[in-house]
Structure formats: C-alpha cells, structure tokens
Design a protein around this motif. Structure first.
Motif, PDB file in Angstrom:
ATOM      1  N   SER A 261      -1.377  -5.463   1.016  1.00 12.15           N
ATOM      2  CA  SER A 261      -2.811  -5.475   0.747  1.00 12.15           C
ATOM      3  C   SER A 261      -3.444  -6.551   1.624  1.00 12.15           C
ATOM      4  O   SER A 261      -2.832  -7.598   1.864  1.00 12.15           O
ATOM      5  N   PRO A 262      -4.654  -6.322   2.122  1.00 11.86           N
ATOM      6  CA  PRO A 262      -5.270  -7.269   3.068  1.00 11.86           C
ATOM      7  C   PRO A 262      -5.711  -8.562   2.375  1.00 11.86           C
ATOM      8  O   PRO A 262      -6.739  -8.585   1.694  1.00 11.86           O
ATOM      9  N   ILE A 263      -4.934  -9.595   2.545  1.00 10.84           N
ATOM     10  CA  ILE A 263      -5.276 -10.882   1.957  1.00 10.84           C
ATOM     11  C   ILE A 263      -6.570 -11.396   2.578  1.00 10.84           C
ATOM     12  O   ILE A 263      -6.766 -11.328   3.793  1.00 10.84           O
ATOM     13  N   GLY A 264      -7.449 -11.894   1.758  1.00 15.58           N
ATOM     14  CA  GLY A 264      -8.700 -12.430   2.274  1.00 15.58           C
ATOM     15  C   GLY A 264      -9.868 -12.087   1.372  1.00 15.58           C
ATOM     16  O   GLY A 264      -9.693 -11.649   0.222  1.00 15.58           O
ATOM     17  N   ASP A 265     -11.069 -12.280   1.896  1.00 16.89           N
ATOM     18  CA  ASP A 265     -12.302 -12.056   1.150  1.00 16.89           C
ATOM     19  C   ASP A 265     -13.042 -10.857   1.731  1.00 16.89           C
ATOM     20  O   ASP A 265     -13.313 -10.807   2.944  1.00 16.89           O
ATOM     21  N   TRP A 266     -13.385  -9.919   0.863  1.00 15.03           N
ATOM     22  CA  TRP A 266     -13.993  -8.663   1.271  1.00 15.03           C
ATOM     23  C   TRP A 266     -15.231  -8.387   0.436  1.00 15.03           C
ATOM     24  O   TRP A 266     -15.598  -9.172  -0.433  1.00 15.03           O
ATOM     25  N   LYS A 267     -15.835  -7.232   0.666  1.00 14.22           N
ATOM     26  CA  LYS A 267     -16.997  -6.826  -0.112  1.00 14.22           C
ATOM     27  C   LYS A 267     -16.910  -5.348  -0.444  1.00 14.22           C
ATOM     28  O   LYS A 267     -16.353  -4.554   0.316  1.00 14.22           O
ATOM     29  N   VAL A 268     -17.488  -4.978  -1.577  1.00 10.99           N
ATOM     30  CA  VAL A 268     -17.577  -3.572  -1.952  1.00 10.99           C
ATOM     31  C   VAL A 268     -18.616  -2.891  -1.067  1.00 10.99           C
ATOM     32  O   VAL A 268     -19.730  -3.394  -0.887  1.00 10.99           O
ATOM     33  N   LYS A 269     -18.247  -1.746  -0.495  1.00  8.68           N
ATOM     34  CA  LYS A 269     -19.160  -1.001   0.384  1.00  8.68           C
ATOM     35  C   LYS A 269     -19.665   0.288  -0.257  1.00  8.68           C
ATOM     36  O   LYS A 269     -20.524   0.968   0.303  1.00  8.68           O
ATOM     37  N   GLY A 270     -19.137   0.642  -1.420  1.00 13.39           N
ATOM     38  CA  GLY A 270     -19.606   1.844  -2.086  1.00 13.39           C
ATOM     39  C   GLY A 270     -18.539   2.415  -2.991  1.00 13.39           C
ATOM     40  O   GLY A 270     -17.408   1.940  -3.029  1.00 13.39           O
ATOM     41  N   VAL A 271     -18.921   3.443  -3.741  1.00 13.11           N
ATOM     42  CA  VAL A 271     -18.011   4.082  -4.697  1.00 13.11           C
ATOM     43  C   VAL A 271     -18.043   5.586  -4.472  1.00 13.11           C
ATOM     44  O   VAL A 271     -19.116   6.188  -4.366  1.00 13.11           O
ATOM     45  N   ALA A 272     -16.862   6.196  -4.391  1.00  7.88           N
ATOM     46  CA  ALA A 272     -16.750   7.650  -4.259  1.00  7.88           C
ATOM     47  C   ALA A 272     -16.102   8.208  -5.521  1.00  7.88           C
ATOM     48  O   ALA A 272     -15.007   7.796  -5.894  1.00  7.88           O
ATOM     49  N   LYS A 273     -16.808   9.137  -6.176  1.00 12.40           N
ATOM     50  CA  LYS A 273     -16.265   9.788  -7.364  1.00 12.40           C
ATOM     51  C   LYS A 273     -15.600  11.101  -6.953  1.00 12.40           C
ATOM     52  O   LYS A 273     -16.062  11.791  -6.061  1.00 12.40           O
ATOM     53  N   TRP A 274     -14.514  11.444  -7.612  1.00  8.92           N
ATOM     54  CA  TRP A 274     -13.731  12.635  -7.274  1.00  8.92           C
ATOM     55  C   TRP A 274     -13.396  12.659  -5.782  1.00  8.92           C
ATOM     56  O   TRP A 274     -13.781  13.569  -5.048  1.00  8.92           O
ATOM     57  N   PRO A 275     -12.697  11.641  -5.291  1.00  8.28           N
ATOM     58  CA  PRO A 275     -12.434  11.536  -3.852  1.00  8.28           C
ATOM     59  C   PRO A 275     -11.394  12.526  -3.343  1.00  8.28           C
ATOM     60  O   PRO A 275     -10.473  12.927  -4.068  1.00  8.28           O
ATOM     61  N   ARG A 276     -11.545  12.910  -2.079  1.00  3.37           N
ATOM     62  CA  ARG A 276     -10.491  13.593  -1.342  1.00  3.37           C
ATOM     63  C   ARG A 276      -9.649  12.529  -0.643  1.00  3.37           C
ATOM     64  O   ARG A 276     -10.138  11.450  -0.349  1.00  3.37           O
ATOM     65  N   PHE A 277      -8.394  12.866  -0.366  1.00  8.12           N
ATOM     66  CA  PHE A 277      -7.497  11.885   0.236  1.00  8.12           C
ATOM     67  C   PHE A 277      -6.758  12.511   1.413  1.00  8.12           C
ATOM     68  O   PHE A 277      -6.207  13.610   1.298  1.00  8.12           O
ATOM     69  N   ARG A 278      -6.766  11.824   2.536  1.00  6.99           N
ATOM     70  CA  ARG A 278      -6.051  12.292   3.734  1.00  6.99           C
ATOM     71  C   ARG A 278      -4.645  11.720   3.697  1.00  6.99           C
ATOM     72  O   ARG A 278      -4.430  10.533   3.911  1.00  6.99           O
ATOM     73  N   TYR A 279      -3.667  12.573   3.417  1.00 11.64           N
ATOM     74  CA  TYR A 279      -2.280  12.134   3.309  1.00 11.64           C
ATOM     75  C   TYR A 279      -1.619  12.224   4.682  1.00 11.64           C
ATOM     76  O   TYR A 279      -1.282  13.303   5.163  1.00 11.64           O
ATOM     77  N   ASP A 280      -1.484  11.076   5.316  1.00 11.60           N
ATOM     78  CA  ASP A 280      -0.862  10.970   6.637  1.00 11.60           C
ATOM     79  C   ASP A 280       0.313   9.999   6.473  1.00 11.60           C
ATOM     80  O   ASP A 280       0.119   8.793   6.382  1.00 11.60           O
ATOM     81  N   GLU A 281       1.524  10.522   6.405  1.00 12.54           N
ATOM     82  CA  GLU A 281       2.681   9.693   6.097  1.00 12.54           C
ATOM     83  C   GLU A 281       2.867   8.560   7.112  1.00 12.54           C
ATOM     84  O   GLU A 281       3.208   7.432   6.751  1.00 12.54           O
ATOM     85  N   LYS A 282       2.606   8.838   8.380  1.00 10.13           N
ATOM     86  CA  LYS A 282       2.762   7.798   9.394  1.00 10.13           C
ATOM     87  C   LYS A 282       1.735   6.686   9.190  1.00 10.13           C
ATOM     88  O   LYS A 282       2.052   5.495   9.332  1.00 10.13           O
ATOM     89  N   MET A 283       0.520   7.065   8.825  1.00  9.36           N
ATOM     90  CA  MET A 283      -0.508   6.063   8.556  1.00  9.36           C
ATOM     91  C   MET A 283      -0.156   5.246   7.313  1.00  9.36           C
ATOM     92  O   MET A 283      -0.285   4.013   7.298  1.00  9.36           O
ATOM     93  N   LEU A 284       0.310   5.908   6.274  1.00  5.62           N
ATOM     94  CA  LEU A 284       0.625   5.227   5.024  1.00  5.62           C
ATOM     95  C   LEU A 284       1.806   4.273   5.169  1.00  5.62           C
ATOM     96  O   LEU A 284       1.824   3.194   4.565  1.00  5.62           O
ATOM     97  N   LYS A 285       2.788   4.654   5.965  1.00  7.08           N
ATOM     98  CA  LYS A 285       3.993   3.838   6.082  1.00  7.08           C
ATOM     99  C   LYS A 285       3.946   2.831   7.229  1.00  7.08           C
ATOM    100  O   LYS A 285       4.544   1.758   7.137  1.00  7.08           O
ATOM    101  N   HIS A 286       3.241   3.188   8.312  1.00 11.14           N
ATOM    102  CA  HIS A 286       3.283   2.329   9.495  1.00 11.14           C
ATOM    103  C   HIS A 286       1.906   1.922  10.005  1.00 11.14           C
ATOM    104  O   HIS A 286       1.801   1.196  10.993  1.00 11.14           O
ATOM    105  N   GLY A 287       0.840   2.412   9.356  1.00 12.33           N
ATOM    106  CA  GLY A 287      -0.503   2.050   9.779  1.00 12.33           C
ATOM    107  C   GLY A 287      -0.949   2.715  11.059  1.00 12.33           C
ATOM    108  O   GLY A 287      -1.895   2.259  11.703  1.00 12.33           O
ATOM    109  N   GLU A 288      -0.275   3.812  11.446  1.00  8.64           N
ATOM    110  CA  GLU A 288      -0.616   4.517  12.677  1.00  8.64           C
ATOM    111  C   GLU A 288      -1.031   5.952  12.352  1.00  8.64           C
ATOM    112  O   GLU A 288      -0.264   6.713  11.764  1.00  8.64           O
ATOM    113  N   ARG A 289      -2.242   6.299  12.741  1.00 12.86           N
ATOM    114  CA  ARG A 289      -2.770   7.632  12.479  1.00 12.86           C
ATOM    115  C   ARG A 289      -2.016   8.680  13.283  1.00 12.86           C
ATOM    116  O   ARG A 289      -1.689   8.454  14.452  1.00 12.86           O
TER     117      ARG A 289
END
Length: 359
Positions: A261-289
């Motif tokens: 998780s990105p350590i540091g200080d962030w801000k909320v940019k918005g809320v999405a209800k009933w979100p869709r999710f792009r499942y990209d295994e390479k992105m999820l495991k290695h951070g590469e799209r």
C-alpha cells in the motif's frame, strides 16, 4: 495525534493467517457465545467494527474494543499474547445491556435471494457474467447481518444449506446491510469510470471545480472539513478522526510485500458505487499494465465489492471485498480493503479532499 493508534498497545499478528476452521469446533457454552456476540454487536453498532461477528473474543474484537476505549479517553487493555485465543476482555463501563436481544429471528425474503447466482472462481469466467452475485443464500444472509458463515450455521443447525424465502433464521441483532441502499449513499464526490482501478492521478481541483454538480454534489452532513482517515498497516485498522478525536474504526486488509500500500499522505478524489474492476494479473502482481485483462462487472462479489473510494494515486483506493473472511488476514494488491458493510459506512463520512494517511 501522530501516527494512528500510536498509544495503542496491540501485539501485531502475522499478515497472512492460514484459514483454520478448527476453532469453530471448540466447545463454548451458549452463554459464552452470547456474551462474546453481545460485545461484538455493541462495537459494530458503535462504528468500532470487529469485522465479521462470530461469537468469539477474536483479534479484531480486542482491537475494536481497545480503539473504542481510546476514543473515550480510557486506557486500552493489553490483548492476550495468542491472537487466536478466546479470552474475554474487561467490559466494565460498557453499556452492553443496550444490545437486547443479542439475536433476532429473521424471515428470509425473495429479495434476499435475488442477488444470488452462479459465481465461477476464475476471472476469465467471471468476466462473462453481467453481475457478480452472492455464491449462495447463506453468503447473502451472512453479509446482511455482518457475520461469519460458520457462526450462521452454528446458530441455525441444519438450516443453512438450502435457504428459501420464508425460512426463519437466527441472526445477530445488527443494522442490516442492504444492497439496495448502496445507490442511496450520499458521498461528497461521486465518480463514474469504465474501471475504478484505471482512474488517472489527478491534481487538486479548485473550489469552483469542486462545486460542479456533475462531479461534486453537496457533501453529506456526516462529512466535515476536519474529517480525516488514518490507516495503520501494522494493526490492519482504519481510524476515522474529526480533528484529533477518533470517532470510528474498521478492520482492513492492506498490501503485501510484493504490492505494498502506498505509504504517505493522500486525499480522497471521489466515490464510485457499484464499481467495475479491470482484472490484469500482471498489473496486480507486478504493477505493469498488460493487454491480457478481464473486465469484471459490478456486484457484491466483485473483487472490490460494492464501493470504491478513490485516492489521488492511480489504481489505489479504499474499497469493499468479495471475501469478508479475508479482512485483516490476507494481503491486497496495494489497496485498502474493508468488508462491504463497513466500507459503505465509511463512505458516508468522506468527501472530495478528505485527507488519508497510510503509515
């Protein structure tokens, strides 16, 4: 206040816990089960969530109680050395009599079962579905009443394998989580996107831009300029503060060593209800799209649950989950994950620009 829970004397358990159902077989008297569930329900109602209710003095019940006492200016009690032990904490001074009865009888409705369907295990097969629904009726009922499926079975011996409308089930006396009410949530800033984890990094908007109706409807009464979120990656707890005062806390799952998780200080940019999710295994495991991905449709068993709170860090958000059992115990892909019933309560407390500290 410094780092979240800096004064909280909690022993931190290992991030990954093997799923062990043996403890459900330990013999507890009905009075012991009721006493533990009463405390868990009290904490849940107080917005110091113990996670799933299971009739035990588990790790997150101890953490939630300690934070509740901290919020009242009281000294938290040291937890037992064994996080899996079932030792009763000191509950002196708590108005536990307000939880009466501990369990209620609930009549299953047709609406409860409308969001139940086939849920294949692989993202490839899930991507073929129009919605990602509950796996079975018991899955739907346990989420509605914030409880563990084995606990529901324990309360309703022989009744949970073939639940149908009209069945009478014994359930924890909590405020039910209603899927139909997710669309009624009034966050301070609502967003729409093809896939929530594909939102780009965005700079802060001007006050004029924040006032645009299509992007930033008026903040809910629950939100205030002084509200902030602080996430403790060591204790797996998220605290909601108004100024320096802790007003709510929820158990979370944070990132792994591989996708932190990105350590540091962030801000909320918005809320999405009933979100869709792009499942990209390479992105999820290695951070590469990559070009090999699956677009997963909304539903309570979407990997990011029913709601996504976007941060000003691409691909990172605070969101729900398809697996309430995993909260606090298994690593996420860098995001902050809560049970669906907790993330919707959290969303009503945030707005565009709410500070989020991850440490």
């Amino acid at each position: 206040m410094g780092l979240l829970f800096a004064s909280l004397p909690l022993r931190v358990a290992a991030r990954k816990h093997p799923r062990n159902k043996a403890h459900h077989k330990e013999q507890q008297s009905s009075a012991e089960i009721e006493a533990a569930a009463r405390l868990q329900i009290f904490l849940d109602r107080s917005n110091f969530s113990p996670g799933k209710i299971d009739g035990r003095y588990n790790e997150f019940t101890w953490k939630a109680l300690a934070l509740y006492r901290q919020s009242r200016g009281e000294q938290p009690q040291l937890p037992p050395s064994d996080a899996k032990s079932n030792v009763a904490p000191n509950t002196n001074g708590l108005d536990l009599s307000s939880v009466e009865p501990v369990f209620i009888t609930y009549s299953v409705t047709q609406a409860d079962l409308q969001n139940v369907g086939n849920l294949p295990g692989s993202p490839k097969e899930q991507a073929k579905l129009k919605a990602l629904l509950y796996r079975n009726p018991a899955d739907a009922i346990t989420e509605k009443f914030h409880c563990d499926v084995h606990f529901l079975e324990q309360l309703n011996l022989g009744k949970t394998k073939s639940i149908k409308p009209g069945d009478q089930l014994r359930v924890p006396n909590v405020q039910p989580f209603e899927l139909g009410e997710v669309k009624e949530i009034k966050p301070g800033s609502e967003i729409n996107a093809p896939a929530v984890n594909e939102l780009p990094d965005k700079p802060d908007k001007t006050p004029a831009e924040q006032s645009e109706p299509s992007q930033n409807p008026p903040a809910s009464p629950a939100a205030s300029p002084s509200t902030s979120l602080k996430i403790d990656t060591k204790t797996n707890m998220l605290g909601v503060f108004q100024g320096d005062k802790l007003i709510a806390a929820y158990p979370v799952t944070v990132g792994s060593a591989q996708t932190v998780s990105p350590i540091g200080d962030w801000k909320v940019k918005g809320v999405a209800k009933w979100p869709r999710f792009r499942y990209d295994e390479k992105m999820l495991k290695h951070g590469e799209r990559s070009g090999n991905f699956f677009m997963l449709q909304p539903g309570p068993r979407n990997p990011v649950g029913v709601l996504w709170i976007a941060l000003n860090k691409k691909g990172i958000g605070i969101h729900g989950t398809a697996s309430p059992d995993s909260i606090g115990h298994s690593a996420s892909h860098g995001c902050i994950r809560l049970a669906n019933w907790d993330v919707v309560r959290l969303a009503e407390r945030v707005k565009f620009g709410t500070p989020v500290s991850i440490h």
